[in-house]
Design an enzyme around this catalytic site. Sequence first.
Site, mmCIF file in Angstrom:
data_model
loop_
_atom_site.group_PDB
_atom_site.id
_atom_site.type_symbol
_atom_site.label_atom_id
_atom_site.label_comp_id
_atom_site.label_asym_id
_atom_site.label_seq_id
_atom_site.Cartn_x
_atom_site.Cartn_y
_atom_site.Cartn_z
ATOM 1 N N ASP A 1 1.141 4.196 11.071
ATOM 2 C CA ASP A 1 0.762 2.942 11.734
ATOM 3 C C ASP A 1 1.934 2.569 12.635
ATOM 4 O O ASP A 1 3.024 2.278 12.148
ATOM 5 C CB ASP A 1 0.526 1.873 10.655
ATOM 6 C CG ASP A 1 0.297 0.481 11.242
ATOM 7 O OD1 ASP A 1 0.380 0.330 12.482
ATOM 8 O OD2 ASP A 1 0.046 -0.453 10.454
ATOM 9 N N TYR B 1 8.353 -4.086 1.041
ATOM 10 C CA TYR B 1 7.044 -3.865 1.647
ATOM 11 C C TYR B 1 7.133 -3.517 3.127
ATOM 12 O O TYR B 1 7.794 -4.190 3.889
ATOM 13 C CB TYR B 1 6.176 -5.124 1.494
ATOM 14 C CG TYR B 1 4.808 -4.917 2.090
ATOM 15 C CD1 TYR B 1 3.909 -4.068 1.470
ATOM 16 C CD2 TYR B 1 4.440 -5.517 3.276
ATOM 17 C CE1 TYR B 1 2.666 -3.839 2.012
ATOM 18 C CE2 TYR B 1 3.191 -5.300 3.827
ATOM 19 C CZ TYR B 1 2.309 -4.461 3.185
ATOM 20 O OH TYR B 1 1.074 -4.228 3.721
ATOM 21 N N LYS C 1 0.925 -0.547 3.296
ATOM 22 C CA LYS C 1 0.447 0.370 2.250
ATOM 23 C C LYS C 1 0.587 1.800 2.755
ATOM 24 O O LYS C 1 0.870 2.040 3.915
ATOM 25 C CB LYS C 1 -1.005 0.053 1.900
ATOM 26 C CG LYS C 1 -1.150 -0.845 0.673
ATOM 27 C CD LYS C 1 -0.962 -0.098 -0.633
ATOM 28 C CE LYS C 1 -0.907 -1.085 -1.799
ATOM 29 N NZ LYS C 1 -0.007 -0.731 -2.862
HETATM 30 C C1 F6R Z 1 -2.092 -4.416 4.599
HETATM 31 C C2 F6R Z 1 -1.762 -5.046 5.852
HETATM 32 C C3 F6R Z 1 -2.118 -6.466 6.063
HETATM 33 C C4 F6R Z 1 -0.881 -7.344 6.127
HETATM 34 C C5 F6R Z 1 -1.263 -8.807 6.387
HETATM 35 C C6 F6R Z 1 -0.056 -9.706 6.615
HETATM 36 O O1 F6R Z 1 -1.803 -3.058 4.679
HETATM 37 O O2 F6R Z 1 -1.216 -4.421 6.697
HETATM 38 O O3 F6R Z 1 -3.020 -6.931 5.104
HETATM 39 O O4 F6R Z 1 -0.153 -7.232 4.948
HETATM 40 O O5 F6R Z 1 -2.058 -8.903 7.550
HETATM 41 O O6 F6R Z 1 0.754 -9.091 7.559
HETATM 42 P P1 F6R Z 1 2.135 -9.665 8.058
HETATM 43 O O7 F6R Z 1 2.979 -9.910 6.834
HETATM 44 O O8 F6R Z 1 2.667 -8.589 8.925
HETATM 45 O O9 F6R Z 1 1.807 -10.926 8.786
HETATM 46 MG MG MG Z 2 -0.409 -2.177 10.047
HETATM 47 MG MG MG Z 3 -2.581 1.212 7.875
#
Ligand code: F6R
Ligand code: MG
Ligand code: MG
Length: 367
Positions: A11, A230, A233
């Site tokens: 990603d 984090y 995923k």
């Molecule tokens: C899961 C994912 C999303 C983010 C969520 C918050 O793999 O990528 O669910 O965790 O959109 O994202 P941030 O913390 O970047 O605002």
């Molecule tokens: Mg992403």
């Molecule tokens: Mg992804």
Amino acid sequence: MKVTISLIKADIGSIGGHIMPSSGLMERVKEVVRKQGKGMVIDSYIGHTGDDIAILMTHTLGEDSEKIHKLAFDAFMEGTQVAKKQGLYGAGQDLLKDSFSGNVKGMGPAVAEMEIEERPNEPFLAFAADKTDPGAYNLPFYLSFADPMYCSGLILSPKVGKGYTFHIMDVEYTEGDKVVELSAPEDLYDIAALLRDQERYVIEKVYSRDTGDVALSISTTRLHNIAGKYTGKDDPVALVRVQGNFPATGEIISPFAIGHYVAGFMRGSHNGPLMPVKKNSPISYFDGPPVVNCLAFCVKEGVLTEAADVFDHPFWDYVRDNVSRKSEELRRQGFFGPAMLPFSELEYGGIVERLKNLEGRFSVRKE
Ligand code: F6R
Ligand code: MG
Ligand code: MG
């Protein structure tokens, strides 16, 4: 002919949150692979699953080739520049380091590879999943390589019926690759005992016991073990050889009709059913649901056919409806019980801080 199939996914930025990469980003990755891969990559296919771009390449340099991994890394780095220029969200998200050090494994991208002696006709499947982790494949591939309820070939075909050897990795162990080899059917209960714990034990490879040939290869990276925090995923990829000595395509994909619950979904911190989707599908409901796509190819002397989109069939519309229902059913209870992952698997540190702050407000009652 001996050919290596490499599937490398990352990603590196997405439109509107964690939805899908832009076409400009996809084009840049394609261009780098085409130009820099000249004379080295025999053939390639590039697609996306949710917010992840997967590069499929055929070549003769073997698994863990520095040249091939560097090519993928460079393509993702170049793509990141486009993502930054376009202001895409999470630009370069899965590239945990900015200089290449010999192997793209452990740097963020997910890698599945297999070196094979091509059969006269060589059909294989390339899976890519988003908003989940490598353990998501434990159940479906256990069922398709070890359970005659899903793989009729285990009782109907003498070759398939010889069974398969599973290489299972303990992904909590970060000092090196800690792997156990177990064979079905005789080790079935041991295999099941490990694979039920899908956050710790994941299938790395599966081999035919009839020929010793590799049948399955799965990316086993756990980003949160590498980065210590984090970053997203792990969104795993898998390569599976099919037909003849291996389960048929239909036997490999049949367990995906279950829509089993996997870890991932919103903030990588929930359980949700895995939805089989068409190629280049975006992410939507609650940053999910967790999705998987499957492209079927044949390869001859490293040259790929066009991709057949396995989950693009009316049958899977019905499965998708069921998965949507299962998804919504669990979502109704929000953060409660099995809807949210246990403490150790939460991908955001917020709750840890919250509990730490609360600790000081507890008092032990004196009698
Ligand atoms: C899961 C994912 C999303 C983010 C969520 C918050 O793999 O990528 O669910 O965790 O959109 O994202 P941030 O913390 O970047 O605002
Ligand atoms: Mg992403
Ligand atoms: Mg992804």
